[in-house]
Design an enzyme around this catalytic site. Structure first.
Site, PDB file in Angstrom:
ATOM      1  N   GLY A   1       0.837  -1.197   0.000  1.00 14.10           N
ATOM      2  CA  GLY A   1       0.000   0.000   0.000  1.00 14.10           C
ATOM      3  C   GLY A   1       0.875   1.252   0.000  1.00 14.10           C
TER       4      GLY A   1
ATOM      5  N   GLU B   1       1.034   5.700   7.732  1.00 16.97           N
ATOM      6  CA  GLU B   1       2.444   5.953   7.368  1.00 16.97           C
ATOM      7  C   GLU B   1       2.999   7.121   8.170  1.00 16.97           C
ATOM      8  OE1 GLU B   1       3.571   3.531   5.830  1.00 16.97           O
ATOM      9  OE2 GLU B   1       1.655   2.780   5.082  1.00 16.97           O
TER      10      GLU B   1
HETATM   11  N1  BAL Z   1       6.076  -0.849   6.606  1.00 16.90           N
HETATM   12  C1  BAL Z   1       5.441  -1.341   5.424  1.00 16.90           C
HETATM   13  C2  BAL Z   1       4.203  -0.612   5.053  1.00 16.90           C
HETATM   14  C3  BAL Z   1       3.425  -0.269   6.248  1.00 16.90           C
HETATM   15  O1  BAL Z   1       3.028  -1.112   7.028  1.00 16.90           O
HETATM   16  O2  BAL Z   1       3.217   0.883   6.500  1.00 16.90           O
HETATM   17 ZN    ZN Z   2       2.845  -0.046   8.714  1.00 24.12          ZN
END
Ligand code: BAL
Ligand code: ZN
Length: 844
Positions: free
Chosen positions: A249, A286
């Site tokens: 994503g 994020e």
């Molecule tokens: N760290 C990979 C993508 C997410 O979980 O935000």
């Molecule tokens: Zn994440």
């Protein structure tokens, strides 16, 4: 392939003081020069100097300026080094244009971009590519592109060159680089600490009109993390880039988040309400990683849930605050049951913190993410909101700058609450979905609830021990009044009784309110009692759950006995969906039926072999029954919930559209989709256009509408993903594989693009009756294409192999065809480690 164990963890032999990288970009011959200052790690016992590196051509290497000749393997290199601080310098050449795996540095529509989590940085240069090695990065990018981005703050920018400095030590998986012809949608945010932060959302020219919502979501996330967790942003710049070719994503690279364009670009005409909600949540997710993931990262990849479970929990809290908390909770539980429960009950079962893996990319799972978030929700419920807040403050104070573990995480709760969490920790170390059995007795004025927990053994956890289960409970009297409001029972034993005294009459227990633990509840209530809870439960989750359970029982009844559905349930449902005091979004959820794969799980749990055709028939029959029983209300509700104001993707308007579209779907079963056709023609937003199109296809009126839709949207790749996906989704079971196959022949079926591949094959795998059609055509087609995709993109292929994870539920004929496909894929020469691991686990 090598299996890696948590128990083998040992720190790297060297610490990194600084990293300087220079990129000279060229599609097939990018040169990467690195200058890395190392010193021996006093905490390490193994002094081997091993640097990861894959698919790199080493041009030169020196230590303290003197050329060296390391031993090179396909995984990396080993070199003799001084027993003192030293500087490693190397130059490598890489081929981004041929990097179809989309890990490391690759190209998408002429733009350079990176994906380094989990182990992609080793495809960029030689480096200790492990999350516990943290360093400060300086990056120079040279290339003929108007936009040249990396992490941190900009140092210098001139035509065709840019320098970046990231002051925050980070592991290599958070490194990012973007270069290309992009345009920025810009804004700014001033933090509670007074820092002025420039914000940019970079997109391809032409997508400028789809940025506004994402930017607003980012600013709301920044504010929320300050208000709720006291966490402010820590750089002068925050960049987001949208990219079309992306396996996941989105990715939380420090100061430079990279997003799959499908979860950041939005406009009312091209995105549905659900897209908007998802975009808001992923932008928040994020962004929240900046503290839970970046400032405090994971010691090793076994600790992935440390950042992911917590960040999913935080983004759920955010959505609850931005929208409706009950609607979000119910949606999360639907998702958990659809994706995590089958994983936890099948051959891919693993603990929230796994103990071994071959390919870490295969562990970005619903168990690590969503069950990981549930575990945090339970912890919060057990310690209370105030103690949770204190524990989080301590976590940020104590571990800022650390690569931490689940032990560190639990320790801050133990230290702030004086609780012993050793038993609770089993939620992290045991696989499997617990079953919670309830029996009850009532004598004089006392209700006794006896609870028994049982987690089925699995290969990952052969002998599960009892868990700490927080069970939120309330009691509803026979007159519909709540006689005991919500309290949390703390179950710690295999079997335990709880007594409630001073009751005038036997109440109905509303158990597991808010879905207070990720378990399967077995509570033998009569249908009349459930109808009572559907009418009176004060807990919105359990009120919905009562309706859901009745719907499931009705559907299973159709499968087993024929099409008789209890009128009390239908009347109870009508009372809820016509109750104008209730949120329309909540009422729309009440209209939803358990999915066909949920029904297959329910039958499997009862020891029966699910028949996908019978399940499909029952689901259709049930919708016909609802359409006829609710006929008098459908039109009224449809018209009452049309939105007359200009489109807004907010909770209020989305709820109205969700309810009216649920009505439209039932109306279309009897009016030949006439109303849907009108909605399709008049729609000024994708939510209504797409819902109407689905109704039209189901009613056999889809050809013209699909042609119109294609002509209208042929230049919009994200809308065309919907066009591809919907046709598979709405296909009759016997046609699903043929429809998917025909779509692969469409000139716009760019199968190397993960979004487009998933729009056809992800949808096929989710079409229960179509994928599991007795002909086996769905199985064979998916296997053909997984073999093809594996050669170019192992990560996306391996994820999609999970379509087969429930195969042992089905009858011997289906199992035989599936096994043949699993063996066929496994027998493919050069099959990736990713897919091989998944298929070997699934096949057993
Ligand atoms: N760290 C990979 C993508 C997410 O979980 O935000
Ligand atoms: Zn994440």
């Amino acid at each position: 392939p090598q299996t890696i164990y948590l128990s083998d963890y040992s720190p790297f032999g060297y610490l990194v003081d600084s990293v300087s990288l220079i990129f000279d970009l060229a599609p097939h011959t990018t040169r990467v020069k690195s200058r890395i200052a190392f010193r021996p790690n006093p905490d390490a016992t193994d002094g081997t100097f091993f640097l990861h590196g894959e698919a790199l051509t080493l041009i030169s290497a020196t230590i303290d300026g003197a050329p060296v000749s390391p031993d090179i393997t396909p995984q990396g290199l080993i070199c003799a080094v001084p027993d003192a601080p030293f500087v490693w310098e190397s130059e490598v050449e890489i081929d981004p244009a041929n990097n179809t795996a989309l890990e490391g540095l690759y190209m998408s529509n002429g733009m350079y971009c990176t994906q380094c989590e989990a182990e992609g940085f080793r495809k960029i240069t030689y480096y200790p590519d492990r999350p516990d090695v943290m360093a400060i990065f300086d990056v120079t990018i040279n290339g003929p592109h108007p936009v040249l981005l990396s992490n941190g703050n900009p140092v210098k920018s001139a035509p065709d060159t840019a320098q970046w400095h990231d002051p925050w030590p980070k592991p290599a998986y958070l490194f990012a680089l973007v270069a290309g012809d992009l345009v920025a949608h810009s804004d700014s945010f001033t933090t509670m600490e007074g820092r002025h932060v420039a914000l940019n959302l970079y997109v391809r020219p032409g997508d400028e009109g789809k940025c506004d919502f994402g930017m607003r979501a980012l600013k709301a996330s920044m504010k929320w993390d300050e208000d709720v967790y006291g966490r402010a942003y820590d750089l002068d710049l925050f960049n987001i880039v949208a990219v079309d070719d992306f396996n996941m994503g989105a990715m939380e690279n420090k100061g430079l988040n990279i997003f799959n364009s499908s979860v950041v670009l939005a406009s009312p005409e091209t995105s549905t309400d659900m897209n908007f909600e998802r975009i808001e949540a992923i932008i928040a997710h994020e962004y929240f990683h900046n503290w839970t993931g970046n400032r405090i990262t994971c010691r090793d990849w076994f600790q992935l849930c440390l950042k992911e479970g917590l960040t999913v929990f935080r983004d759920s809290q955010f959505t609850c605050d931005m929208r409706s908390a009950p609607v979000k909770r119910i949606s999360d539980v639907i998702d958990l049951r659809a994706r995590q429960f089958p994983e936890d009950q099948g051959p891919l079962a693993h603990p929230v913190r796994p103990e071994s893996f071959q390919e870490i990319n295969n562990f970005y799972t619903a168990t690590v993410y969503e069950k990981g978030a549930e575990v945090i929700g339970m912890l919060r419920r057990l310690v209370g909101d105030a103690a949770y807040a204190r524990a989080l403050d301590l976590y940020f104070d104590r571990h800022d700058g650390d690569a931490a573990t689940i032990e560190d995480w639990l320790q801050v709760f133990e230290d702030t609450t004086d609780r012993d969490l050793s038993q609770f920790k089993r939620w992290y170390t045991q696989a499997g979905t617990p079953h919670l059995h309830v029996s009850e007795s009532f004598e004089l004025d006392t209700l006794t609830l006896t609870l028994r927990q049982e987690t089925p053994p699995s290969a990952a956890t052969p002998a599960p021990a009892p868990l700490v289960i927080p069970i939120a409970l309330g009691l509803i009297g026979p007159d519909g009044e709540e006689v005991l409001d919500t309290r949390v029972l703390e179950m710690t034993k295999a079997e335990q009784s709880f007594r409630f005294t001073g009751l005038d009459a036997q109440p109905i227990a509303s158990i597991l309110r808010g879905f207070s633990a990720p378990v399967i509840l077995h509570h033998d209530l009569s249908d009349a009692d459930r109808v009572h809870l559907l009418a009176h439960d004060t807990d919105p989750f359990n009120r919905w759950e009562a309706g859901r359970t009745l719907a499931r029982k009705a559907l299973l009844g159709i499968i087993e006995r024929g099409t008789q559905v209890d009128a009390a349930y239908l009347n109870g449902l009508r009372a809820v969906i016509t109750d104008e005091r209730l949120d329309p979004a909540y009422r729309a959820l009440m209209m939803g039926l358990p999915s066909q794969s949920d029904l297959a799980s329910a039958l499997h749990e009862r020891g029966q072999t699910p028949d996908p055709a019978a399940i499909h028939y029952a689901s259709e029959a049930m919708r016909d029954i609802l359409a006829s029983h609710l006929a008098d209300d459908l039109q009224a509700l449809y018209h009452a919930h049309q939105v007359s104001e200009p489109y807004q993707p907010d909770a209020d308007q989305s709820g109205q559209r969700a309810l009216s579209n649920a009505m439209l779907s039932l109306i279309s079963r009897t009016d030949g989709a006439a109303l849907a056709m009108r909605q399709f023609q008049g729609a000024d937003n994708m939510t209504q256009q797409l819902a109407a199109l689905a109704c039209g296809i189901r009613a056999g009126q889809g050809d013209e509408m699909l042609a119109h839709f294609e002509a209208q949207w042929k230049d919009d790749r994200l809308v065309m993903d919907k066009w591809f996906g919907l046709q598979v989704h709405e296909a009759a079971p016997e046609n699903a594989a043929a429809v998917a196959k025909k779509l692969t022949e469409h000139p716009d079926f760019n199968w190397k693009n993960p979004n487009r591949f998933r729009s056809v094959f992800g949808m096929l795998a989710m079409h229960h009756a179509g994928f599991h059609h007795a002909s086996g055509a769905g199985y064979r087609l998916l296997a053909d294409w997984l073999i093809r995709l594996d050669a170019v993109n192992p990560q996306t292929t391996a994820r999609m192999c999970s379509a087969f994870q429930t195969w042992r539920r089905y009858d011997p004929d289906r199992q035989a065809i599936i096994k043949e496909q699993l063996d066929r894929i496994l027998g493919t020469e050069g099959l990736s480690r990713d897919s091989a691991e998944m298929l070997t686990r699934i096949r057993g």
